[in-house]
Design a protein around this motif. Structure first.
Motif, PDB file in Angstrom:
ATOM      1  N   SER A   1       0.984  -1.389   0.065  1.00  0.00           N
ATOM      2  CA  SER A   1       0.155   0.062   0.106  1.00  0.00           C
ATOM      3  C   SER A   1       0.928   1.326  -0.006  1.00  0.00           C
ATOM      4  O   SER A   1       0.395   2.158  -0.778  1.00  0.00           O
ATOM      5  CB  SER A   1      -1.033   0.020   1.300  1.00  0.00           C
ATOM      6  N   ARG A   2       1.966   1.162   0.795  1.00  0.00           N
ATOM      7  CA  ARG A   2       2.962   2.366   0.661  1.00  0.00           C
ATOM      8  C   ARG A   2       3.521   2.675  -0.625  1.00  0.00           C
ATOM      9  O   ARG A   2       3.723   3.687  -1.017  1.00  0.00           O
ATOM     10  CB  ARG A   2       3.858   2.072   1.608  1.00  0.00           C
ATOM     11  N   THR A   3       3.849   1.518  -1.250  1.00  0.00           N
ATOM     12  CA  THR A   3       4.373   1.561  -2.634  1.00  0.00           C
ATOM     13  C   THR A   3       3.176   2.160  -3.611  1.00  0.00           C
ATOM     14  O   THR A   3       3.729   2.988  -4.344  1.00  0.00           O
ATOM     15  CB  THR A   3       4.485   0.093  -3.193  1.00  0.00           C
ATOM     16  N   LEU A   4       2.068   1.810  -3.540  1.00  0.00           N
ATOM     17  CA  LEU A   4       1.105   2.214  -4.346  1.00  0.00           C
ATOM     18  C   LEU A   4       0.770   3.857  -4.154  1.00  0.00           C
ATOM     19  O   LEU A   4       0.077   4.383  -5.060  1.00  0.00           O
ATOM     20  CB  LEU A   4      -0.295   1.335  -4.359  1.00  0.00           C
ATOM     21  N   VAL A   5       1.054   4.324  -2.681  1.00  0.00           N
ATOM     22  CA  VAL A   5       0.861   5.667  -2.611  1.00  0.00           C
ATOM     23  C   VAL A   5       1.614   6.770  -3.723  1.00  0.00           C
ATOM     24  O   VAL A   5       1.161   7.641  -4.009  1.00  0.00           O
ATOM     25  CB  VAL A   5       1.082   5.830  -1.114  1.00  0.00           C
ATOM     26  N   VAL A   6       2.774   6.066  -3.918  1.00  0.00           N
ATOM     27  CA  VAL A   6       3.541   7.132  -4.832  1.00  0.00           C
ATOM     28  C   VAL A   6       2.921   7.209  -6.149  1.00  0.00           C
ATOM     29  O   VAL A   6       2.554   8.406  -6.526  1.00  0.00           O
ATOM     30  CB  VAL A   6       5.120   6.378  -5.152  1.00  0.00           C
TER      31      VAL A   6
END
Length: 318
Positions: A192-197
């Motif tokens: 999820s933190r990766t997709l935030v980018v």
């Protein structure tokens, strides 16, 4: 294993739950009708067949998707002071909620880039923002959103959920669902933190960069009237961006205050889709003129049809 989830919603609404139910029903009807009206006006008005209004119709689709994902179940929660939802239904709601919110982020970035091209590069605007490019851009946005969010939802479905089965929220959001899991959530949190980018930080950066160049270009215009006229073409979009990102970013400023997070979530899931068509229709002269023209044409067609029916009836009985 959790098979059903109980959504608590808002507490202590015993005395006003009926009023809140009718208020939310009214908001839902106005939201759907307002966004549908924007889509229809843009579709049937040749004067609005431009990239900005094409992107606006996609934003209206996103708002309708968000409202229909959140509000119907929320009405049941308000009326019965809570609601049971199947776990699959909870994951489905999370998928469409996340997809519509992420899609709005990308659409607002695309619209800001469109305003940048229109104001900063007006001579090359029609060549850069042609119909083929706009359709490819929107198709890419939809494809990115639904594939990335689907990946996140599939990863979530493989977690082991052993309880409790109570979510202190009015919809199935990411963190409340993970609180029910007994599995290690490191992988899905990293995902999820990766997709935030690409879905959050990058669109926000595009918006900020575009408006920095737009403001610099506007300040170079010598006349005050020219500045006001140019700024008015992006004022509606800037208001929508401020509302959406203001409420979204504010949630992360109150990580432990559930009531504050609920109110802020209510703002960007219910109020923002309601206000978007109102802002664009009230502050945009072209949309108001197109709406008046369509209403005038419809009333003229109705009068002609009525006159034709009366004439045929008269001829038939004479």
């Amino acid at each position: 294993m959790v098979t059903q989830v109980f959504l608590l919603g808002f507490k202590n609404l015993q005395n006003v739950n009926t009023f809140c139910f009718f208020l939310l029903s009214l908001i839902f009807c106005v939201t759907v009708c307002g966004n549908l009206l924007i889509i229809l006006v843009v579709s049937y008005s040749r004067s609005l067949h431009s990239p900005m209004y094409f992107f606006l119709t996609q934003l209206s689709f996103s708002d309708i998707l968000l409202s229909t994902t959140i509000i119907p179940n929320m009405l049941h929660i308000v009326l019965y002071e809570g609601s049971f939802v199947s776990f699959i239904g909870c994951l489905t709601q999370f998928y469409f909620f996340s997809a519509s919110e992420s899609l709005e982020c990308l659409l607002l970035a695309v619209m800001s880039y469109d305003r940048y091209q229109a104001i900063c590069n007006p001579l090359h605007y029609t060549m850069v923002m042609d119909l083929t490019f706009c359709i490819k851009l929107i198709f890419l946005c939809w494809l990115m959103i639904f594939s990335m969010i689907l990946t996140l939802s599939i990863t979530m479905s493989y977690l082991w959920f052993c309880g409790p089965n109570i979510i202190d929220h009015f919809f199935c959001d990411f963190d409340p669902i993970l609180e029910l899991s007994c599995s290690d959530v490191f992988i899905i949190k990293t995902e999820s933190r990766t997709l935030v980018v690409p879905l959050g930080i990058f669109p926000f950066t595009v918006i900020i960069t575009s408006y920095v160049y737009i403001i610099i270009t506007i300040l170079k215009i010598p006349s005050l009237t020219g500045r006001q006229k140019t700024f008015s073409t992006c004022s509606s979009h800037l208001a929508v961006v401020s509302m959406f990102y203001g409420s979204t970013i504010s949630i992360y400023m109150f990580p432990s205050q559930e009531n504050v997070k609920k109110i802020l979530s209510l703002f960007y899931t219910v109020i923002t889709p309601l206000l978007n068509p109102i802002i664009y229709s009230l502050s945009n002269r072209e949309i108001k003129q197109a709406l008046k023209s369509n209403v005038r044409n419809m009333s003229g067609a109705f009068r002609f049809s009525w006159f034709l029916e009366v004439s045929l009836f008269t001829v038939k009985h004479t």
